[in-house]
Scaffold this motif. Sequence first.
Motif, PDB file in Angstrom:
ATOM      1  N   ARG A   1      27.295  49.406  76.472  1.00 38.88           N
ATOM      2  CA  ARG A   1      26.475  50.610  76.571  1.00 38.88           C
ATOM      3  C   ARG A   1      25.308  50.380  77.516  1.00 38.88           C
ATOM      4  O   ARG A   1      24.982  49.261  77.867  1.00 38.88           O
ATOM      5  CB  ARG A   1      25.904  50.969  75.196  1.00 38.88           C
ATOM      6  N   GLU A   2      24.667  51.476  77.862  1.00 38.69           N
ATOM      7  CA  GLU A   2      23.465  51.395  78.683  1.00 38.69           C
ATOM      8  C   GLU A   2      22.352  50.731  77.879  1.00 38.69           C
ATOM      9  O   GLU A   2      22.168  51.026  76.692  1.00 38.69           O
ATOM     10  CB  GLU A   2      23.039  52.796  79.110  1.00 38.69           C
TER      11      GLU A   2
ATOM     12  N   VAL B   1      18.767  50.239  76.583  1.00 32.95           N
ATOM     13  CA  VAL B   1      17.546  51.015  76.404  1.00 32.95           C
ATOM     14  C   VAL B   1      16.355  50.068  76.327  1.00 32.95           C
ATOM     15  O   VAL B   1      15.342  50.269  76.978  1.00 32.95           O
ATOM     16  CB  VAL B   1      17.643  51.888  75.138  1.00 32.95           C
ATOM     17  N   LYS B   2      16.499  49.016  75.526  1.00 29.54           N
ATOM     18  CA  LYS B   2      15.486  47.962  75.422  1.00 29.54           C
ATOM     19  C   LYS B   2      16.227  46.655  75.165  1.00 29.54           C
ATOM     20  O   LYS B   2      17.026  46.564  74.241  1.00 29.54           O
ATOM     21  CB  LYS B   2      14.515  48.252  74.283  1.00 29.54           C
TER      22      LYS B   2
ATOM     23  N   ASN C   1      20.903  44.120  72.402  1.00 30.78           N
ATOM     24  CA  ASN C   1      20.743  45.488  72.892  1.00 30.78           C
ATOM     25  C   ASN C   1      21.101  46.445  71.774  1.00 30.78           C
ATOM     26  O   ASN C   1      22.245  46.870  71.639  1.00 30.78           O
ATOM     27  CB  ASN C   1      21.645  45.733  74.108  1.00 30.78           C
TER      28      ASN C   1
ATOM     29  N   TYR D   1      14.424  49.128  82.391  1.00 31.18           N
ATOM     30  CA  TYR D   1      14.271  49.167  80.947  1.00 31.18           C
ATOM     31  C   TYR D   1      13.351  48.024  80.527  1.00 31.18           C
ATOM     32  O   TYR D   1      13.239  47.019  81.221  1.00 31.18           O
ATOM     33  CB  TYR D   1      15.629  49.068  80.248  1.00 31.18           C
TER      34      TYR D   1
ATOM     35  N   TYR E   1      22.212  48.888  84.790  1.00 30.40           N
ATOM     36  CA  TYR E   1      21.923  49.630  83.553  1.00 30.40           C
ATOM     37  C   TYR E   1      22.568  49.004  82.324  1.00 30.40           C
ATOM     38  O   TYR E   1      22.150  49.260  81.210  1.00 30.40           O
ATOM     39  CB  TYR E   1      22.367  51.087  83.694  1.00 30.40           C
ATOM     40  N   ASP E   2      23.582  48.147  82.502  1.00 28.15           N
ATOM     41  CA  ASP E   2      24.260  47.533  81.367  1.00 28.15           C
ATOM     42  C   ASP E   2      24.326  46.006  81.452  1.00 28.15           C
ATOM     43  O   ASP E   2      25.065  45.373  80.716  1.00 28.15           O
ATOM     44  CB  ASP E   2      25.663  48.109  81.213  1.00 28.15           C
TER      45      ASP E   2
END
Length: 104
Positions: A90-91, A93-94, A64, A19, A41-42
């Motif tokens: 959460r995952e 994203v940016k 995030n 990301y 991812y998190d």
Amino acid sequence: MNKFCCVLLAMLPLSAFAYPIDVEKDLKGVQIDYNSHDTAYDIGNITVNNYGDVPAKCSVVFRNGPEAPRTRRVQVAPKSSTEVTAKFNREIVKLRIKLSCEPL
């Protein structure tokens, strides 16, 4: 050969979970460098390197999206480095990181 290329192209999305990471720095008279990582991812991670001769007090804010920002405060000794991480619910994203450092 065509089958091999198709399998290779099919596996490409599985290996790309990175990301984007934006780092904003505010360094007040210290010789600090950083390197940001996407470990999972998190989880966000940044390595803070102090190349100066004085210890530095740093504040790192991880953002995030809609989640509450995670703030970490660290002291970095001269000629050393420190890892700073933050885990989100959460995952990512940016990831946006604000690095603020000043001499002790």
